[in-house]
Write a protein that holds these residues in place. Structure first.
Motif, PDB file in Angstrom:
ATOM      1  N   GLY A  48      52.827  38.543  39.179  1.00  0.00           N
ATOM      2  CA  GLY A  48      54.058  37.800  38.960  1.00  0.00           C
ATOM      3  C   GLY A  48      53.726  36.359  38.602  1.00  0.00           C
ATOM      4  N   PRO A  49      54.639  35.662  37.996  1.00  0.00           N
ATOM      5  CA  PRO A  49      54.409  34.259  37.668  1.00  0.00           C
ATOM      6  C   PRO A  49      54.451  33.391  38.915  1.00  0.00           C
ATOM      7  CG  PRO A  49      56.660  34.884  37.126  1.00  0.00           C
ATOM      8  CD  PRO A  49      55.984  36.117  37.641  1.00  0.00           C
ATOM      9  N   ALA A  50      53.505  32.476  39.014  1.00  0.00           N
ATOM     10  CA  ALA A  50      53.505  31.541  40.134  1.00  0.00           C
ATOM     11  C   ALA A  50      54.608  30.514  39.923  1.00  0.00           C
ATOM     12  CB  ALA A  50      52.147  30.844  40.228  1.00  0.00           C
ATOM     13  N   THR A  51      55.305  30.153  41.006  1.00  0.00           N
ATOM     14  CA  THR A  51      56.419  29.222  40.855  1.00  0.00           C
ATOM     15  C   THR A  51      55.994  27.778  41.020  1.00  0.00           C
ATOM     16  OG1 THR A  51      56.912  29.461  43.190  1.00  0.00           O
ATOM     17  CG2 THR A  51      58.131  30.861  41.673  1.00  0.00           C
ATOM     18  N   GLY A  97      53.930  33.266  44.993  1.00  0.00           N
ATOM     19  CA  GLY A  97      53.930  34.268  43.930  1.00  0.00           C
ATOM     20  C   GLY A  97      52.572  34.492  43.284  1.00  0.00           C
ATOM     21  N   GLU A  98      51.552  33.790  43.724  1.00  0.00           N
ATOM     22  CA  GLU A  98      50.221  34.004  43.150  1.00  0.00           C
ATOM     23  C   GLU A  98      49.611  35.306  43.620  1.00  0.00           C
ATOM     24  OE1 GLU A  98      46.925  31.164  41.941  1.00  0.00           O
ATOM     25  OE2 GLU A  98      47.942  30.075  43.560  1.00  0.00           O
ATOM     26  N   TYR A  99      48.614  35.762  42.891  1.00  0.00           N
ATOM     27  CA  TYR A  99      47.917  36.973  43.270  1.00  0.00           C
ATOM     28  C   TYR A  99      46.433  36.665  43.167  1.00  0.00           C
ATOM     29  CZ  TYR A  99      47.085  42.011  43.608  1.00  0.00           C
ATOM     30  OH  TYR A  99      46.709  43.257  44.011  1.00  0.00           O
ATOM     31  N   VAL A 100      45.788  36.497  44.333  1.00  0.00           N
ATOM     32  CA  VAL A 100      44.417  35.989  44.356  1.00  0.00           C
ATOM     33  C   VAL A 100      43.496  37.005  45.010  1.00  0.00           C
ATOM     34  CG1 VAL A 100      42.940  34.076  45.085  1.00  0.00           C
ATOM     35  CG2 VAL A 100      45.378  33.675  44.668  1.00  0.00           C
ATOM     36  N   ALA A 101      42.363  37.259  44.369  1.00  0.00           N
ATOM     37  CA  ALA A 101      41.341  38.101  44.991  1.00  0.00           C
ATOM     38  C   ALA A 101      40.239  37.198  45.516  1.00  0.00           C
ATOM     39  CB  ALA A 101      40.765  39.086  43.984  1.00  0.00           C
TER      40      ALA A 101
END
Lengths: 394, 236
Positions: free
Chosen positions: B4-7, B41-45
């Motif tokens: 998703g887009p980070a806000t 909303g970030e998606y971090v590995a």
């Protein structure tokens, strides 16, 4: 976390380890059951003795030579039969003074015989003590004055020696001397397995000759009113010490006897309860121990709950409730067993057990208290666990 | 790649954070000065060998632990200034955990497992159940409400754990090797759910993994080595 959820979680945990929970409870059950039962027996004994002392009569004063004390042999008596008249003048009523001299003697009818307490008394006994007759009459002033060989039997000894025969008018032999039965007492029952219905009363004059003595063991005086008891007590002792210079006499009232018995039996009850309390304490240590095991086993669960937002006090509450549940359920079961055992003792043995309601409330309160006291340490330990370490535990 | 887009607002932020453990008298530097900002909303590995500090970072981000030094902000609040109870409240409302070993209560049904964080959040019984059912439905387990963990497959158990992490509507979901105990098919399903929830709900997902394939699916990768960030593909 709300109390209800903590309660639910604690209950689930106990249910999941049914056997362990039950075994842990056993310690508390035994402790509480023995407290309730022993206190019941102690207060039952107290009630019964008090009833008997009160049942003797009212406003009684007992005069004995020497110091009056429970459990020690009475001093050699210097009281004489003329002290009845002497103290009668002090009281202002000769009929208010009863004299006794007692000895254990063999009573025989034909081939049936038994050793019983033979009391030499005077005609005032029915006026001083409450001791109703079932049949016949009591000793008269004439019987005492003329040293007549007549006897009044306790209900049980009457049955023992006469069986179904009517004892009135029949002969008995007391220490080899023949007496004629003129009356039979109504049954009084027994105290601590010792029957009070095995007594034989004969005229004090006849008894003195029979026993070969000229003393009297004790005098019992009935005060005219409740209020005069204490004052009369002092006057009686003073009068006797005036008559027999240099000698000690004691007078005790019914209230004082009741007070002494109450103190002794109250202390006995307390000691019994305290001994039983020790087993409750041991049960508490068992609860503490099992809770520590439980905390260790569920370290990961505690870590998880903390990760999900449980505060230290939420975890503490959950484990504390678990410990208190253990002890209070154990306490309730123990109360049930204790009350049941007391009722059984009442029905099937001569132990008079009276279940004291305060002891039930106390036992339950103490078992909850034991849960809190012994649960706090493991529960605090659970609450303080570091969630990072706890989650890593295998 | 699904993300998703980070806000733009920081969900969690660490500035020069260190964490020193004392293990049997020996000091171990688990984190030696780490700065990272993860936006809503970030998606971090998070990738790195064992002992490189990724788990320690997860514990710090999840308010399970406090840094030895440095500044750590969760949802704009400075962790060092918070009491134990405030940290617990923050964990409860802002953070969701997904563990490698699921960490479900064994004697408890799926719906009650999911409702557990709401218990600590002081939510009433009826609302707890409603929200737990919603969360389970969102991970495709509406038909497993009354099942206990032992009656479910590993993949299903991990989906229950994800529902539990999401039921409080957190800002950050911290997943520590969520597919580590799963076969590749259930692992794939779990990853798909995490990615979908990230996209649909704007919840930031921080995923610790050994699996480079899984790490590559994230928009941003952070590589750890010896208590330091070696490389951060999303660093400003």
């Amino acid at each position: 976390m709300r109390f209800r959820e903590a309660f639910g979680a604690a209950f689930d945990a106990l249910r999941a380890n049914r056997l362990r929970s039950a075994l842990t409870m056993v310690g508390v059950i035994i402790g509480v059951a023995s407290v309730v039962m022993l206190v019941a027996i102690g207060s039952g004994a107290k009630q019964e003795v008090e009833q008997q002392v009160e049942g003797l009569g009212s406003n009684l004063i007992l005069v004995v030579p020497g110091e009056f004390s429970f459990g020690s042999a009475p001093a050699v008596s210097r009281l004489k039969l003329d002290d009845v008249d002497y103290l009668g003048r002090v009281v202002g009523d000769r009929q208010a003074v009863a004299a006794t001299v007692t000895s254990s003697e063999e009573v025989r009818v034909g081939t049936r015989s038994e050793y019983v307490t033979v009391s030499g008394t005077n005609e005032n006994v029915p006026l001083v003590f409450d001791r109703p007759l079932a049949r016949g009459r009591y000793l008269s002033a004439g019987d005492v004055a003329t040293r007549r060989r007549v006897a009044v039997l306790g209900s049980e000894i009457a049955t023992t020696v006469f069986g179904d025969l009517d004892p009135l008018g029949r002969q008995i032999s007391v220490a080899g001397v023949r007496f004629r039965v003129i009356g039979v007492f109504a049954p009084l029952g027994s105290a601590f397995g010792v029957s009070r219905d095995k007594e034989v009363d004969v005229p004090v004059t006849a008894a003195q000759r029979l026993f070969g003595v000229d003393r009297i063991d004790a005098l019992a005086i009935k005060a005219p009113t409740v209020d005069s008891v204490d004052e009369l007590q002092g006057r009686l002792v003073a009068a006797l010490e005036q008559k027999y210079p240099g000698q000690k006499f004691s007078a005790v009232t019914q209230t004082q006897i009741l007070g002494t018995i109450g103190t002794i039996l109250g202390l006995l009850t307390l000691v019994l309860a305290a001994i039983a309390g020790i087993s409750l304490l041991v049960g508490g240590v068992g609860v503490s121990n099992i809770m520590l095991v439980s905390v260790r086993e569920r370290t990961r669960e505690i870590g998880l709950r903390k990760a999900l937002g449980a505060r230290q006090q939420d975890i503490l509450l959950q484990f504390l409730i678990e410990a208190v549940l253990l002890t209070s359920i154990g306490g309730l079961i123990g109360i049930g067993i204790g009350v049941g055992a007391a009722l059984l003792a009442n029905t099937f043995t001569s132990l008079p057990a009276a279940v004291a309601w305060w002891s039930i409330a106390l036992a339950f309160g103490v078992s909850v208290g034991v849960g809190v006291f012994f649960g706090v340490f493991p529960a605090r330990r659970a609450g303080r666990l570091d969630p990072v370490v706890a989650l890593r535990t295998e | 790649m699904t993300a998703g887009p980070a806000t733009g607002a920081p969900a969690v932020e660490a500035i020069d954070v260190t964490r020193v453990y004392s293990l049997e008298g020996v000091e171990v530097q688990a984190l030696r000065g780490v700065s990272i900002r993860i936006d809503e909303g970030e998606y971090v590995a998070v990738v790195g060998p064992s002992g490189s500090g990724k788990s320690t970072l997860m514990h710090l981000l999840g308010c399970l632990d406090r840094p030895t030094s440095g500044v750590l902000r969760i949802g704009g609040r400075e962790v060092a200034e918070l009491s134990g109870n405030e940290l617990a409240a923050l964990r409860n409302s802002r953070v969701g955990f997904v563990f490698q070993s699921f960490q479900l209560l064994a004697r408890t049904t799926a719906v009650d497992n999911v409702a557990l964080p709401l218990v600590y959040g002081g939510v009433g019984r009826k609302e707890r159940r409603e929200r737990a059912v919603q969360a389970l439905t969102a991970v495709g387990l509406a038909h497993r409400l009354g099942h206990r963990p032992a009656q479910m497959s590993g993949g299903e158990q991990q989906r229950v754990a994800i529902a539990r992490a999401l039921v409080t509507d957190p800002q950050v979901l911290l997943a520590d090797e969520p597919t580590g105990n799963l076969d590749s098919r259930s692992g794939g399903e779990v990853m798909a759910i995490l990615e979908r929830l990230n996209a649909e709900r704007q919840v930031a997902v921080v995923l610790v993994t050994h699996d480079h394939e899984i790490a590559e699916r994230a928009r941003r990768q952070v590589y750890f080595r010896d208590g330091l960030i070696e490389r951060d593909t999303g660093a400003a």
